[in-house]
Design an enzyme around this catalytic site. Structure first.
Site, PDB file in Angstrom:
ATOM      1  N   GLY A   1     -14.408 -30.755 -17.598  1.00  0.00           N
ATOM      2  CA  GLY A   1     -15.096 -30.769 -16.339  1.00  0.00           C
ATOM      3  C   GLY A   1     -14.637 -29.526 -15.600  1.00  0.00           C
ATOM      4  O   GLY A   1     -15.143 -28.638 -15.157  1.00  0.00           O
TER       5      GLY A   1
ATOM      6  N   ASP B   1     -10.959 -33.572 -19.722  1.00  0.00           N
ATOM      7  CA  ASP B   1     -10.781 -32.532 -19.146  1.00  0.00           C
ATOM      8  C   ASP B   1     -11.766 -31.361 -18.898  1.00  0.00           C
ATOM      9  O   ASP B   1     -11.649 -30.538 -18.330  1.00  0.00           O
ATOM     10  CB  ASP B   1      -9.214 -31.876 -19.545  1.00  0.00           C
ATOM     11  CG  ASP B   1      -9.530 -31.282 -21.092  1.00  0.00           C
ATOM     12  OD1 ASP B   1      -9.107 -30.223 -21.310  1.00  0.00           O
ATOM     13  OD2 ASP B   1     -10.052 -32.400 -22.004  1.00  0.00           O
TER      14      ASP B   1
ATOM     15  N   GLY C   1     -12.371 -33.795 -31.489  1.00  0.00           N
ATOM     16  CA  GLY C   1     -14.081 -34.272 -32.168  1.00  0.00           C
ATOM     17  C   GLY C   1     -14.737 -33.214 -32.260  1.00  0.00           C
ATOM     18  O   GLY C   1     -15.895 -33.083 -33.184  1.00  0.00           O
TER      19      GLY C   1
ATOM     20  N   TYR D   1      -5.749 -24.369 -30.884  1.00  0.00           N
ATOM     21  CA  TYR D   1      -6.967 -23.861 -31.712  1.00  0.00           C
ATOM     22  C   TYR D   1      -6.763 -22.353 -31.873  1.00  0.00           C
ATOM     23  O   TYR D   1      -5.834 -21.655 -31.235  1.00  0.00           O
ATOM     24  CB  TYR D   1      -8.261 -24.043 -30.534  1.00  0.00           C
ATOM     25  CG  TYR D   1      -8.627 -24.987 -30.016  1.00  0.00           C
ATOM     26  CD1 TYR D   1      -8.104 -25.739 -28.913  1.00  0.00           C
ATOM     27  CD2 TYR D   1      -9.797 -25.704 -30.643  1.00  0.00           C
ATOM     28  CE1 TYR D   1      -8.278 -27.271 -28.349  1.00  0.00           C
ATOM     29  CE2 TYR D   1      -9.946 -27.211 -30.375  1.00  0.00           C
ATOM     30  CZ  TYR D   1      -9.455 -27.539 -29.265  1.00  0.00           C
ATOM     31  OH  TYR D   1     -10.008 -28.934 -28.909  1.00  0.00           O
TER      32      TYR D   1
ATOM     33  N   LYS E   1      -2.577 -31.665 -31.351  1.00  0.00           N
ATOM     34  CA  LYS E   1      -3.795 -31.796 -31.608  1.00  0.00           C
ATOM     35  C   LYS E   1      -4.591 -30.676 -31.987  1.00  0.00           C
ATOM     36  O   LYS E   1      -4.427 -29.464 -31.484  1.00  0.00           O
ATOM     37  CB  LYS E   1      -4.880 -32.116 -30.206  1.00  0.00           C
ATOM     38  CG  LYS E   1      -6.104 -32.537 -30.503  1.00  0.00           C
ATOM     39  CD  LYS E   1      -7.169 -32.253 -29.369  1.00  0.00           C
ATOM     40  CE  LYS E   1      -7.434 -30.671 -29.222  1.00  0.00           C
ATOM     41  NZ  LYS E   1      -8.209 -30.414 -28.145  1.00  0.00           N
TER      42      LYS E   1
HETATM   43  C1  LIG Z   1     -14.683 -27.560 -24.655  1.00  0.00           C
HETATM   44  C2  LIG Z   1     -13.689 -26.809 -25.745  1.00  0.00           C
HETATM   45  O1  LIG Z   1     -13.307 -25.818 -25.842  1.00  0.00           O
HETATM   46  C3  LIG Z   1     -13.013 -28.026 -26.414  1.00  0.00           C
HETATM   47  O2  LIG Z   1     -12.744 -27.485 -27.650  1.00  0.00           O
HETATM   48  C4  LIG Z   1     -11.706 -28.246 -25.924  1.00  0.00           C
HETATM   49  O3  LIG Z   1     -10.951 -29.115 -26.862  1.00  0.00           O
HETATM   50  C5  LIG Z   1     -11.302 -28.864 -24.531  1.00  0.00           C
HETATM   51  C6  LIG Z   1     -10.480 -28.004 -23.756  1.00  0.00           C
HETATM   52  N1  LIG Z   1      -9.439 -28.761 -23.267  1.00  0.00           N
HETATM   53  C7  LIG Z   1     -11.193 -27.317 -22.637  1.00  0.00           C
HETATM   54  O4  LIG Z   1     -12.231 -27.777 -22.242  1.00  0.00           O
HETATM   55  O5  LIG Z   1     -10.808 -26.350 -22.269  1.00  0.00           O
HETATM   56  O1  LIG Z   2      -9.226 -31.448 -24.456  1.00  0.00           O
HETATM   57  C1  LIG Z   2     -10.321 -31.921 -25.165  1.00  0.00           C
HETATM   58  C2  LIG Z   2      -9.867 -32.158 -26.540  1.00  0.00           C
HETATM   59  O2  LIG Z   2      -8.702 -32.556 -26.702  1.00  0.00           O
HETATM   60  C3  LIG Z   2     -10.848 -32.595 -27.677  1.00  0.00           C
HETATM   61  O3  LIG Z   2     -12.073 -32.468 -27.059  1.00  0.00           O
HETATM   62  P1  LIG Z   2     -13.425 -32.717 -28.004  1.00  0.00           P
HETATM   63  O4  LIG Z   2     -14.523 -32.692 -26.756  1.00  0.00           O
HETATM   64  O5  LIG Z   2     -13.174 -33.723 -28.772  1.00  0.00           O
HETATM   65  O6  LIG Z   2     -13.591 -31.328 -28.539  1.00  0.00           O
END
Ligand SMILES: CC(=O)[C@@H](O)[C@H](O)C[C@H](N)C(=O)O
Ligand SMILES: O=CC(=O)COP(=O)(O)O
Length: 268
Positions: free
Chosen positions: A28, A26, A202, A146, A177
């Protein structure tokens, strides 16, 4: 649990281990078509061939990436969005509905909350409403939570991560998550506070496959239910082989060394 949720969750979680490897794609929307997300169909095929249980993406992407062949892979439709172009990049809003997920054949939907952000109350309200709608439709909900705000000292602090996980559970998520806290002992304090599966993000790219596999292994040893790992998988040199190694750890209880050995095996 609602029958619809049970049937759908079976397509995301391994029936024997109760664990999952989810590959979120997601990013992108948030940061643009970064490496690994340009040809999404290719990336979905690579991670599915490696043994990923599910992919996570926004509602406009299944048309560009649905496999329609080969090994099936679960589909999670992401409902939250923000961009790094915004002065408020952590302020997630809803851009999709549970019904969007149903119409796309999704096995779950997901939302993203950044606790501590000035617009936290909007994200909390959105999650509560999505959770109620998911309960109505028998659609599992994955909440990625988060801690990102001016009062947050560290988003990896164990007590903070435990708070994120518990909030997701209390507001009706079926899968949580969160970030990994860095060691099994502190992460066990996160998992012990929840009765539903917790998978780990990750985070930004790590250079060494050993570090990625070690983090996966340690989170499982601390009661984690698997991974929701994006960049470290879809930007890997060989996503298929990395997922195969992670699959060995998550679903076959391989040690780190045994999983690393898989990466060294000559390609067939
Ligand atoms: C890119 C980020 O902030 C990642 O930590 C997130 O997990 C990804 C998230 N779903 C986003 O892209 O908004
Ligand atoms: O939506 C993104 C995730 O759940 C985690 O993405 P990452 O690139 O592993 O932080």
């Amino acid at each position: 649990m609602n029958m619809g949720k049970s049937v759908r969750l079976e397509r995301i979680f391994n029936r024997n281990t109760g664990r999952s490897i989810i590959v979120p794609l997601d990013h992108g929307t948030t940061v643009g078509p970064i490496q690994g997300l340009v040809d999404l169909r290719s990336t979905v095929n690579k991670v599915a061939e490696g043994g990923a249980n599910a992919v996570l993406m926004h509602k406009g992407l299944p048309r560009c990436s649905h496999r329609g062949h080969g090994r099936d892979v679960g589909l999670i439709i992401h409902l939250s969005a923000s961009t790094t172009l915004s002065p408020f990049p952590n302020a997630k809003i809803l851009v999709g509905t549970v019904e969007d997920g149903i119409k796309l054949g999704a096995d779950a939907v997901s939302v993203h909350l950044n606790l501590g952000d000035e617009s936290e109350r909007d994200m909390l309200r959105d999650m509560g409403q999505v959770a109620s709608k998911c309960a109505e439709w028998g659609m599992p909900l994955l909440a990625m939570v988060y801690a990102r705000g001016p009062k947050v000292k560290s988003e990896w602090d164990p007590a903070t991560v435990a708070h994120c996980a518990r909030l997701a559970e209390e507001l009706g998520a079926d899968v949580i998550k969160v970030v990994y806290t860095g060691d099994p002992e502190s992460f066990s304090r996160v998992t012990e506070g929840c009765c539903i599966p917790i998978v780990i993000a990750g985070g930004p790219r790590m250079d060494s496959p050993r570090d990625i596999i070690q983090m996966a292994h340690d989170s499982i040893s601390a009661g984690g239910a698997g991974l929701s790992m994006g960049r470290n998988i879809f930007q890997a040199e060989d996503p298929t082989r990395l997922v195969q190694a992670l699959h060995a750890v998550v679903h076959m209880d391989y040690s780190v060394e045994q999983a690393l050995a898989l990466l060294e095996e000559p390609k067939l």
